[in-house]
Design a protein around this motif. Sequence first.
Motif, PDB file in Angstrom:
ATOM      1  N   GLN A 186      -3.977 -12.198  -1.464  1.00  0.00           N
ATOM      2  CA  GLN A 186      -4.255 -11.908  -2.872  1.00  0.00           C
ATOM      3  C   GLN A 186      -2.952 -11.760  -3.665  1.00  0.00           C
ATOM      4  OE1 GLN A 186      -6.181  -8.166  -3.631  1.00  0.00           O
ATOM      5  NE2 GLN A 186      -6.586  -8.624  -5.777  1.00  0.00           N
ATOM      6  N   LEU A 187      -1.989 -11.032  -3.106  1.00  0.00           N
ATOM      7  CA  LEU A 187      -0.700 -10.860  -3.777  1.00  0.00           C
ATOM      8  C   LEU A 187       0.018 -12.196  -3.929  1.00  0.00           C
ATOM      9  CD1 LEU A 187       0.530  -7.603  -2.000  1.00  0.00           C
ATOM     10  CD2 LEU A 187      -0.068  -7.833  -4.413  1.00  0.00           C
ATOM     11  N   LYS A 188      -0.034 -12.996  -2.879  1.00  0.00           N
ATOM     12  CA  LYS A 188       0.617 -14.311  -2.931  1.00  0.00           C
ATOM     13  C   LYS A 188      -0.002 -15.171  -4.032  1.00  0.00           C
ATOM     14  CE  LYS A 188       1.653 -15.985   1.088  1.00  0.00           C
ATOM     15  NZ  LYS A 188       1.549 -16.670   2.400  1.00  0.00           N
ATOM     16  N   LYS A 189      -1.329 -15.116  -4.156  1.00  0.00           N
ATOM     17  CA  LYS A 189      -2.030 -15.913  -5.164  1.00  0.00           C
ATOM     18  C   LYS A 189      -1.676 -15.459  -6.578  1.00  0.00           C
ATOM     19  CE  LYS A 189      -6.569 -17.814  -6.234  1.00  0.00           C
ATOM     20  NZ  LYS A 189      -8.015 -17.828  -5.896  1.00  0.00           N
ATOM     21  N   ILE A 190      -1.549 -14.147  -6.765  1.00  0.00           N
ATOM     22  CA  ILE A 190      -1.224 -13.629  -8.101  1.00  0.00           C
ATOM     23  C   ILE A 190       0.129 -14.144  -8.569  1.00  0.00           C
ATOM     24  CG2 ILE A 190      -0.619 -11.525  -9.394  1.00  0.00           C
ATOM     25  CD1 ILE A 190      -2.727 -10.043  -7.682  1.00  0.00           C
TER      26      ILE A 190
ATOM     27  N   MET B 247       0.808  -2.318   7.344  1.00  0.00           N
ATOM     28  CA  MET B 247      -0.332  -1.488   6.956  1.00  0.00           C
ATOM     29  C   MET B 247      -1.402  -2.293   6.231  1.00  0.00           C
ATOM     30  SD  MET B 247       1.917   1.696   5.474  1.00  0.00           S
ATOM     31  CE  MET B 247       0.493   2.640   4.945  1.00  0.00           C
ATOM     32  N   ALA B 248      -1.142  -3.573   5.967  1.00  0.00           N
ATOM     33  CA  ALA B 248      -2.017  -4.358   5.097  1.00  0.00           C
ATOM     34  C   ALA B 248      -2.825  -5.388   5.883  1.00  0.00           C
ATOM     35  CB  ALA B 248      -1.186  -5.066   4.030  1.00  0.00           C
TER      36      ALA B 248
ATOM     37  N   ARG C 204      -6.980 -21.310 -12.848  1.00  0.00           N
ATOM     38  CA  ARG C 204      -5.652 -21.909 -12.627  1.00  0.00           C
ATOM     39  C   ARG C 204      -4.515 -20.922 -12.887  1.00  0.00           C
ATOM     40  NH1 ARG C 204      -6.263 -27.565 -13.042  1.00  0.00           N
ATOM     41  NH2 ARG C 204      -8.273 -28.057 -12.082  1.00  0.00           N
ATOM     42  N   ILE C 205      -4.820 -19.863 -13.621  1.00  0.00           N
ATOM     43  CA  ILE C 205      -3.840 -18.820 -13.935  1.00  0.00           C
ATOM     44  C   ILE C 205      -4.412 -17.487 -13.465  1.00  0.00           C
ATOM     45  CG2 ILE C 205      -2.766 -17.511 -15.831  1.00  0.00           C
ATOM     46  CD1 ILE C 205      -2.497 -20.167 -17.341  1.00  0.00           C
ATOM     47  N   SER C 206      -3.581 -16.667 -12.866  1.00  0.00           N
ATOM     48  CA  SER C 206      -4.029 -15.378 -12.341  1.00  0.00           C
ATOM     49  C   SER C 206      -4.481 -14.450 -13.476  1.00  0.00           C
ATOM     50  CB  SER C 206      -2.881 -14.710 -11.573  1.00  0.00           C
ATOM     51  OG  SER C 206      -3.123 -13.324 -11.423  1.00  0.00           O
ATOM     52  N   PRO C 207      -5.703 -13.900 -13.385  1.00  0.00           N
ATOM     53  CA  PRO C 207      -6.157 -12.921 -14.394  1.00  0.00           C
ATOM     54  C   PRO C 207      -5.237 -11.702 -14.471  1.00  0.00           C
ATOM     55  CG  PRO C 207      -7.991 -13.618 -12.996  1.00  0.00           C
ATOM     56  CD  PRO C 207      -6.740 -14.169 -12.375  1.00  0.00           C
ATOM     57  N   VAL C 208      -4.682 -11.287 -13.335  1.00  0.00           N
ATOM     58  CA  VAL C 208      -3.776 -10.133 -13.322  1.00  0.00           C
ATOM     59  C   VAL C 208      -2.556 -10.420 -14.179  1.00  0.00           C
ATOM     60  CG1 VAL C 208      -2.246  -8.721 -11.882  1.00  0.00           C
ATOM     61  CG2 VAL C 208      -4.551  -9.280 -11.087  1.00  0.00           C
TER      62      VAL C 208
ATOM     63  N   LEU D  47       0.849  -1.194   0.000  1.00  0.00           N
ATOM     64  CA  LEU D  47       0.000   0.000   0.000  1.00  0.00           C
ATOM     65  C   LEU D  47       0.884   1.244   0.000  1.00  0.00           C
ATOM     66  CD1 LEU D  47      -2.439  -1.088   2.845  1.00  0.00           C
ATOM     67  CD2 LEU D  47      -3.078  -0.898   0.438  1.00  0.00           C
ATOM     68  N   LYS D  48       0.305   2.325  -0.498  1.00  0.00           N
ATOM     69  CA  LYS D  48       0.963   3.643  -0.423  1.00  0.00           C
ATOM     70  C   LYS D  48       2.414   3.624  -0.943  1.00  0.00           C
ATOM     71  CE  LYS D  48      -1.940   5.316   3.334  1.00  0.00           C
ATOM     72  NZ  LYS D  48      -2.009   5.908   4.675  1.00  0.00           N
ATOM     73  N   PRO D  49       2.665   3.423  -2.224  1.00  0.00           N
ATOM     74  CA  PRO D  49       1.689   3.202  -3.280  1.00  0.00           C
ATOM     75  C   PRO D  49       1.319   1.725  -3.427  1.00  0.00           C
ATOM     76  CG  PRO D  49       3.872   3.340  -4.228  1.00  0.00           C
ATOM     77  CD  PRO D  49       4.040   3.555  -2.754  1.00  0.00           C
ATOM     78  N   GLU D  50       0.114   1.473  -3.964  1.00  0.00           N
ATOM     79  CA  GLU D  50      -0.295   0.106  -4.260  1.00  0.00           C
ATOM     80  C   GLU D  50       0.552  -0.413  -5.421  1.00  0.00           C
ATOM     81  OE1 GLU D  50      -4.463  -0.040  -4.984  1.00  0.00           O
ATOM     82  OE2 GLU D  50      -4.982   0.445  -2.916  1.00  0.00           O
ATOM     83  N   PRO D  51       0.778  -1.732  -5.466  1.00  0.00           N
ATOM     84  CA  PRO D  51       1.670  -2.261  -6.512  1.00  0.00           C
ATOM     85  C   PRO D  51       1.112  -2.079  -7.917  1.00  0.00           C
ATOM     86  CG  PRO D  51       0.657  -4.040  -5.230  1.00  0.00           C
ATOM     87  CD  PRO D  51       0.317  -2.769  -4.533  1.00  0.00           C
ATOM     88  N   ASN D  52       1.969  -1.668  -8.811  1.00  0.00           N
ATOM     89  CA  ASN D  52       1.660  -1.608 -10.236  1.00  0.00           C
ATOM     90  C   ASN D  52       2.092  -2.952 -10.817  1.00  0.00           C
ATOM     91  OD1 ASN D  52       1.982  -1.292 -13.063  1.00  0.00           O
ATOM     92  ND2 ASN D  52       2.201   0.924 -12.848  1.00  0.00           N
ATOM     93  N   TYR D  53       1.106  -3.812 -11.097  1.00  0.00           N
ATOM     94  CA  TYR D  53       1.428  -5.189 -11.490  1.00  0.00           C
ATOM     95  C   TYR D  53       2.145  -5.251 -12.832  1.00  0.00           C
ATOM     96  CZ  TYR D  53      -1.859  -6.330  -7.750  1.00  0.00           C
ATOM     97  OH  TYR D  53      -2.494  -6.423  -6.544  1.00  0.00           O
ATOM     98  N   ASN D  54       1.761  -4.371 -13.742  1.00  0.00           N
ATOM     99  CA  ASN D  54       2.431  -4.353 -15.041  1.00  0.00           C
ATOM    100  C   ASN D  54       3.910  -4.017 -14.865  1.00  0.00           C
ATOM    101  OD1 ASN D  54       3.418  -2.731 -17.546  1.00  0.00           O
ATOM    102  ND2 ASN D  54       1.638  -3.863 -18.301  1.00  0.00           N
TER     103      ASN D  54
END
Length: 295
Positions: free
Chosen positions: A129-133, A121-122, A273-277, A89-96
């Motif tokens: 969610q991050l671990k799953k991605i 802070m999380a 089975r694959i993360s949409p992100v 958080l602060k800033p939230e991760p930019n996945y790209n």
Amino acid sequence: MQGKIIKGIAGFYYVYTEEGGPGRVYECRARGVFRKENRKPLVGDDVRIETLEEEGLTGNITELLPRRNELIRPAVANIDQALVIFSILKPEPNYNLLDRFLIMMEQQGLDSIICFNKQDMAAEEEMEQLKKIYEGSGSRVLFVSARKNQGMEELRLLLHGKTTAVAGPSGVGKSSIINCLHPEAGMETGSISRKIGRGRHTTRHSEIIALREGTYIMDTPGFTSLNLFQMEKWDLKRYYPEFREYESDCRFAGCSHISEPDCSVKDALARGRISPVRYQNYQALYRELQELRVK
């Protein structure tokens, strides 16, 4: 004596060594024989030096020891792995952006540790969610808090005995994490700054910090350029390890997993089975590479 080049500026090389007592930094020149042989010392090189003045900590580099590897961008040697730091958080991760970092590291032959800072802070759900991605990305995922000094022992174990390149965008706490790992991290840099009469942040060069004997971290500006290295669009899928177990069942050999029918990767995506992100990032980067080729 033997040491490691931790910084190079304007023909001077700063060599860290544990020989002869606590870690010291020698200001060195490279012997002319290296120029004749068209060999240039790099940050990260293990070297042998002869001392010229012990009190002033000056010397000459007399031998470049064999390199385990050599990176092109930035030009450094003997890097074992990458620590890619983002905040939760602060800033939230930019996945790209994070995927770009992972691809860049793998292009240079480096395994990556993904380190998410600010875990204090999380919520637990956000970390899950991050671990799953990124669980299928081939990279270790770690959560820390530099502010609360949480997760640092696990991180130290992952860094032990290796030279690790640190990468990540600004504002995520890279400096805070380095300070947690080694509160005296500025000592070598400070001594170099005094020698060359420059402030610590006047110029940005690749720089290695010794955490302990045999364990180093490298902070470098070279990983801030995030254009993908020379790559064809059809090579991009190689950098998404979660696709591999499904690719052999695609209808077409060489399937890009973008628009082809009967694509097992897209089927795995639909089944969760694959993360949409991760898949959306793959699509975006594929199109970026496609457009570059058109230009």
